[in-house]
Design a protein around this motif. Structure first.
Motif, PDB file in Angstrom:
ATOM      1  N   SER A 275      -1.290  -1.737  17.728  1.00 40.61           N
ATOM      2  CA  SER A 275      -1.772  -0.361  17.589  1.00 40.61           C
ATOM      3  C   SER A 275      -0.621   0.636  17.639  1.00 40.61           C
ATOM      4  CB  SER A 275      -2.792  -0.039  18.688  1.00 40.61           C
ATOM      5  OG  SER A 275      -2.191  -0.086  19.968  1.00 40.61           O
ATOM      6  N   VAL A 276       0.428   0.303  18.394  1.00 44.95           N
ATOM      7  CA  VAL A 276       1.606   1.175  18.440  1.00 44.95           C
ATOM      8  C   VAL A 276       2.309   1.168  17.087  1.00 44.95           C
ATOM      9  CG1 VAL A 276       3.807   1.612  19.595  1.00 44.95           C
ATOM     10  CG2 VAL A 276       1.860   0.753  20.906  1.00 44.95           C
ATOM     11  N   VAL A 277       2.360   0.005  16.445  1.00 41.00           N
ATOM     12  CA  VAL A 277       2.990  -0.097  15.125  1.00 41.00           C
ATOM     13  C   VAL A 277       2.241   0.755  14.114  1.00 41.00           C
ATOM     14  CG1 VAL A 277       3.646  -1.671  13.275  1.00 41.00           C
ATOM     15  CG2 VAL A 277       3.833  -2.403  15.655  1.00 41.00           C
ATOM     16  N   TYR A 278       0.920   0.628  14.088  1.00 43.12           N
ATOM     17  CA  TYR A 278       0.128   1.429  13.157  1.00 43.12           C
ATOM     18  C   TYR A 278       0.248   2.919  13.469  1.00 43.12           C
ATOM     19  CZ  TYR A 278      -2.192  -2.512  10.885  1.00 43.12           C
ATOM     20  OH  TYR A 278      -2.461  -3.625  10.137  1.00 43.12           O
ATOM     21  N   GLY A 279       0.286   3.256  14.754  1.00 43.78           N
ATOM     22  CA  GLY A 279       0.442   4.660  15.117  1.00 43.78           C
ATOM     23  C   GLY A 279       1.752   5.232  14.616  1.00 43.78           C
ATOM     24  N   ASP A 280       2.813   4.421  14.649  1.00 45.11           N
ATOM     25  CA  ASP A 280       4.116   4.875  14.158  1.00 45.11           C
ATOM     26  C   ASP A 280       4.110   5.001  12.634  1.00 45.11           C
ATOM     27  OD1 ASP A 280       6.703   5.664  14.049  1.00 45.11           O
ATOM     28  OD2 ASP A 280       7.554   3.882  14.993  1.00 45.11           O
ATOM     29  N   LEU A 281       3.506   4.035  11.946  1.00 42.46           N
ATOM     30  CA  LEU A 281       3.493   4.069  10.477  1.00 42.46           C
ATOM     31  C   LEU A 281       2.619   5.197   9.942  1.00 42.46           C
ATOM     32  CD1 LEU A 281       3.261   0.295   9.485  1.00 42.46           C
ATOM     33  CD2 LEU A 281       5.212   1.815   9.204  1.00 42.46           C
ATOM     34  N   LEU A 282       1.505   5.465  10.611  1.00 43.37           N
ATOM     35  CA  LEU A 282       0.565   6.465  10.115  1.00 43.37           C
ATOM     36  C   LEU A 282       0.882   7.864  10.611  1.00 43.37           C
ATOM     37  CD1 LEU A 282      -2.783   4.487  10.542  1.00 43.37           C
ATOM     38  CD2 LEU A 282      -1.576   4.960   8.414  1.00 43.37           C
ATOM     39  N   GLY A 283       1.561   7.979  11.734  1.00 45.10           N
ATOM     40  CA  GLY A 283       1.848   9.289  12.293  1.00 45.10           C
ATOM     41  C   GLY A 283       3.070   9.932  11.670  1.00 45.10           C
ATOM     42  N   SER A 284       3.231  11.219  11.952  1.00 44.97           N
ATOM     43  CA  SER A 284       4.391  11.977  11.477  1.00 44.97           C
ATOM     44  C   SER A 284       5.473  11.980  12.546  1.00 44.97           C
ATOM     45  CB  SER A 284       3.989  13.417  11.149  1.00 44.97           C
ATOM     46  OG  SER A 284       3.007  13.448  10.146  1.00 44.97           O
ATOM     47  N   GLY A 285       6.691  11.986  12.103  1.00 47.95           N
ATOM     48  CA  GLY A 285       7.814  12.054  13.031  1.00 47.95           C
ATOM     49  C   GLY A 285       8.431  10.718  13.363  1.00 47.95           C
ATOM     50  N   GLY A 286       7.778   9.597  13.010  1.00 51.93           N
ATOM     51  CA  GLY A 286       8.361   8.287  13.256  1.00 51.93           C
ATOM     52  C   GLY A 286       8.752   7.624  11.953  1.00 51.93           C
ATOM     53  N   SER A 287       8.644   6.303  11.926  1.00 53.28           N
ATOM     54  CA  SER A 287       8.921   5.580  10.689  1.00 53.28           C
ATOM     55  C   SER A 287       7.791   5.838   9.701  1.00 53.28           C
ATOM     56  CB  SER A 287       9.046   4.082  10.969  1.00 53.28           C
ATOM     57  OG  SER A 287      10.119   3.826  11.850  1.00 53.28           O
ATOM     58  N   GLU A 288       8.134   5.951   8.436  1.00 55.45           N
ATOM     59  CA  GLU A 288       7.129   6.242   7.418  1.00 55.45           C
ATOM     60  C   GLU A 288       7.455   5.485   6.140  1.00 55.45           C
ATOM     61  OE1 GLU A 288       7.265  10.422   6.832  1.00 55.45           O
ATOM     62  OE2 GLU A 288       9.169  10.388   5.772  1.00 55.45           O
ATOM     63  N   ILE A 289       6.440   5.360   5.305  1.00 54.32           N
ATOM     64  CA  ILE A 289       6.588   4.656   4.035  1.00 54.32           C
ATOM     65  C   ILE A 289       7.123   5.619   2.987  1.00 54.32           C
ATOM     66  CG2 ILE A 289       5.330   3.480   2.197  1.00 54.32           C
ATOM     67  CD1 ILE A 289       3.447   2.409   4.353  1.00 54.32           C
ATOM     68  N   CYS A 290       8.190   5.225   2.315  1.00 55.89           N
ATOM     69  CA  CYS A 290       8.852   6.077   1.324  1.00 55.89           C
ATOM     70  C   CYS A 290       9.019   5.301   0.016  1.00 55.89           C
ATOM     71  CB  CYS A 290      10.227   6.533   1.831  1.00 55.89           C
ATOM     72  SG  CYS A 290      10.205   7.370   3.422  1.00 55.89           S
ATOM     73  N   PHE A 291       9.237   6.047  -1.049  1.00 53.02           N
ATOM     74  CA  PHE A 291       9.504   5.467  -2.371  1.00 53.02           C
ATOM     75  C   PHE A 291      10.884   5.964  -2.808  1.00 53.02           C
ATOM     76  CE2 PHE A 291       5.002   5.639  -1.804  1.00 53.02           C
ATOM     77  CZ  PHE A 291       4.506   4.495  -2.399  1.00 53.02           C
ATOM     78  N   ARG A 292      11.765   5.039  -3.191  1.00 51.61           N
ATOM     79  CA  ARG A 292      13.130   5.390  -3.547  1.00 51.61           C
ATOM     80  C   ARG A 292      13.563   4.636  -4.806  1.00 51.61           C
ATOM     81  NH1 ARG A 292      12.118   8.788  -0.599  1.00 51.61           N
ATOM     82  NH2 ARG A 292      13.174   9.517   1.290  1.00 51.61           N
ATOM     83  N   GLN A 293      14.556   5.202  -5.486  1.00 50.40           N
ATOM     84  CA  GLN A 293      15.156   4.533  -6.642  1.00 50.40           C
ATOM     85  C   GLN A 293      15.936   3.304  -6.180  1.00 50.40           C
ATOM     86  OE1 GLN A 293      14.619   5.281  -9.741  1.00 50.40           O
ATOM     87  NE2 GLN A 293      13.523   7.219  -9.423  1.00 50.40           N
TER      88      GLN A 293
END
Length: 636
Positions: A275-293
């Motif tokens: 649940s901590v992992v999901y909270g970090d992925l879904l929340g703002s200010g922590g690790s997040e999903i990005c799209f890059r070249q």
């Protein structure tokens, strides 16, 4: 006379402009009469235009009887003109005051239109409002500037503003509250949804939540929102998904609350700390999903690129608009692809690491040995059936699930629920789980996982109170007997989650928080929808925590790049690890660490991986193991 009075009354009730027009006509009539009398009776005093102007100013002035210099015209001494001026002036003052009062009352009621562009619209009111505002404020800090959120709910505007001011940290967020019915197209138009960047439709906590959500989506369609504005909504009953998608249009993104909540609860139960992992992925200010070249990764195989980036965890590719999470290691990265990454700073650029995987420290066998589990579910709610089905999907044959609750719905559904189960043996019994004696007789210590569910038949406050009582009993038994099992608790309200944290529970799940964070992510970044759909869908990719000893040698320092290479031997992608579980706040969970970081794992530590639900692909695993052997030969 009665007809004249009737016409006068109809004129007055038409509003301020009608009254103002009547006053102007009266003033002109009195002025013309006075000027005509002055010219006729005193021909040498003045001419007609001057007499008309003098009469008009005297009529509209409250000091009409004040003496003036010059010839003594007749209106100066006429009390009729003076009284008319006083009456007209008083009526004008009253008219202005009434108009201002009406305008201020309208503003207090929150019925004035919102003139914004690029704002976020929230339709409805629930506990999720405070979470949404806090997350949008945090996301706005990253973008810079001030973000505007317009809320339309069937509540008093002042009450909404007071509740928000006491619960949410707004910082650089500007919130505009309006009172109206979110299912009425006329009221929806108040918040200008057609000019918004995204519209979030919130569900309620009663049984009519889905019906109101669908009506709100239809109201947005009537307001001309789609397809220009991103619509995000949630439904609780999976049977209503089709209707909601039809009402919202092809561009609307609908979140299935109960299905996603059930999967998060089960995954967290089988993977303590998830649940901590999901909270970090879904929340703002922590690790997040990005799209890059892809930059200098063009032409490399996906498996070779996994340990290459120092500050980003590569989890998939976007190719021609299609998301591929955890593709085959032999998939070649093209120039037109976009990397799907987990990064700590969305604005950072990825760069290569200097760390090299050390195959001498890798002990991965390429296969995980599944073991049967025993699960005890305390309590029951509307998600209970989905939770049992999810346990059956994720656990190996021979596993057991026992449900204990004082709920007639449970007994009526067990026979139909047990039939399709393939891997799980299901048992149930009735009992008051808030009593210490009931829990003591269950033999809680003999189970691998204990799950406490919130009773949705009760109000959220009462349900959480009963859940906390059960949780305290279980925690006391566990502490006094030295039992080792995962303990996951579902709470109905976010504010009660902080109370439960003092019990040292492994995972606390608030379904409204999970779905609220997911809706914000989709509204702010629609491209992430397909990623989270794959993560939360049955049969797609999933996040798991596996023993660190399955990947690398314990008690010796290893580069995190070596952990990533070891995970690939299982066909998995390492996205972090869980170390010291006594760490406050994050439970020892570290997402997206630098590849060059030295880590020393112990027996209770775990590696956080992204893996497919299907059985391991033997050909891919063999290729990955051979690649590690080749890499070791090159290094030595």
């Amino acid at each position: 006379m009665r007809r004249l009075r009737y016409r006068f009354d109809n004129l007055v009730i038409r509003g301020g402009w009608a009254v103002l027009g009547l006053l102007v006509l009266v003033a002109l009539a009195v002025s013309v009469a006075g000027a005509t009398a002055l010219v006729v009776l005193v021909p040498d005093a003045t001419d007609l235009p001057l007499a008309l102007w003098s009469g008009l100013t005297r009529t509209l002035s409250p000091v009409t009887a004040t003496p003036e210099e010059g010839p003594p015209p007749l209106p100066r001494g006429t009390p009729v003109v003076a009284l008319t001026g006083i009456v007209i002036f008083s009526a004008l003052v009253g008219l202005v005051k009434t108009g201002l009062d009406r305008r201020l009352a309208g503003l207090r009621k929150g019925r004035s239109p919102v003139v914004e562009r690029g704002h976020t619209v929230v339709l409805g009111w629930s506990e999720q409002v405070f979470l949404i505002l806090s997350e949008l404020a945090a996301a706005g800090e990253g973008r810079g500037g001030t973000t505007c959120v317009a809320i339309l709910a069937d509540m008093d505007r002042t009450a909404m503003e007071e509740a928000i001011g006491g619960r949410a940290a707004l910082r650089n967020l500007r919130v505009v509250c309006r009172t109206g019915n979110p299912t009425d197209p006329a009221d929806v138009a108040i918040v200008s949804p057609e000019r918004a960047r995204a519209v979030i439709v919130l569900g309620s906590e009663d049984t009519d939540s889905d019906a109101r959500t669908i009506k709100s989506l239809l109201a947005l369609d009537a307001a001309g929102v789609r397809p220009r504005v991103q619509l995000v909504a949630s439904v609780r009953d999976p049977d209503n998904l089709v209707a909601a998608r039809l009402a919202g249009g092809s561009g609307a993104l609908i979140v299935d609350v109960d299905e996603i909540s059930a999967r998060v609860v089960v995954q967290s139960c089988l993977n303590p700390g998830l649940s901590v992992v999901y909270g970090d992925l879904l929340g703002s200010g922590g690790s997040e999903i990005c799209f890059r070249q892809p930059c200098d990764l063009v032409g490399e195989n996906f498996g070779d690129a996994l340990p290459a980036l120092e500050n980003g965890s590569l989890i998939g590719l976007e190719r021609r608009g299609r998301i591929m999470l955890n593709p085959s290691g032999e998939t070649r990265i093209d120039a037109n692809d976009r990397l799907v990454l987990i990064m700590g700073d969305g604005g950072a650029k990825q760069f290569r690491t200097s760390a090299e995987p050390d195959s001498h420290e890798i002990i991965a066998s390429g296969e995980h040995t599944p073991t049967a589990h025993r699960v005890l579910i305390l309590g029951w709610n509307g998600r209970g059936a989905a939770i049992v089905t999810e346990f059956d999907r994720r656990m190996p044959p021979g596993s057991q699930v026992r449900v204990v609750a004082h709920d007639s719905r449970m007994a009526s559904r067990m026979d139909a629920l047990a039939g399709p189960l393939a891997n799980v043996t299901l048992a149930h019994e009735s009992g008051d789980i808030t009593r210490y004696g009931t829990l003591e007789a269950l033999g809680v210590g003999t189970y691998d996982h204990v799950l406490i569910l919130a009773d949705d038949r009760l109000g959220a406050h009462v349900a959480d109170s009963r859940t906390l009582l059960t949780l305290l009993h279980v925690r006391e038994m566990t502490r006094s007997n030295g039992w080792r099992h995962s303990l996951v608790t579902e709470m109905a309200r976010e504010c009660d989650r902080r109370l439960a944290e003092v019990t040292e529970v492994d995972d606390l799940i608030v379904p409204t928080r999970v779905t609220g964070l997911l809706m914000i992510q989709i509204a702010e970044h629609p491209r992430r929808h397909d990623v989270f759909t794959d993560l939360f869908a049955a049969g797609g990719q999933e996040v798991s925590l596996r023993p660190a000893g399955d990947y690398v040698r314990l008690s010796v320092p290893v580069d995190y790049a070596t952990v990533v290479a070891a995970a690939r031997a299982y066909g998995e992608i390492a996205i972090g690890y869980r170390g010291d579980r006594t760490a406050r706040g994050d439970g020892g969970v570290v997402l997206n660490p630098p590849k060059s970081r030295k880590v020393v794992f112990e027996a209770d530590d775990a590696v956080i991986v992204l893996s497919g639900r299907a059985s391991a692909r033997k050909d891919d695993l063999r290729t990955d193991v051979e690649h590690l052997e080749t890499l070791n030969h090159e290094i030595t």
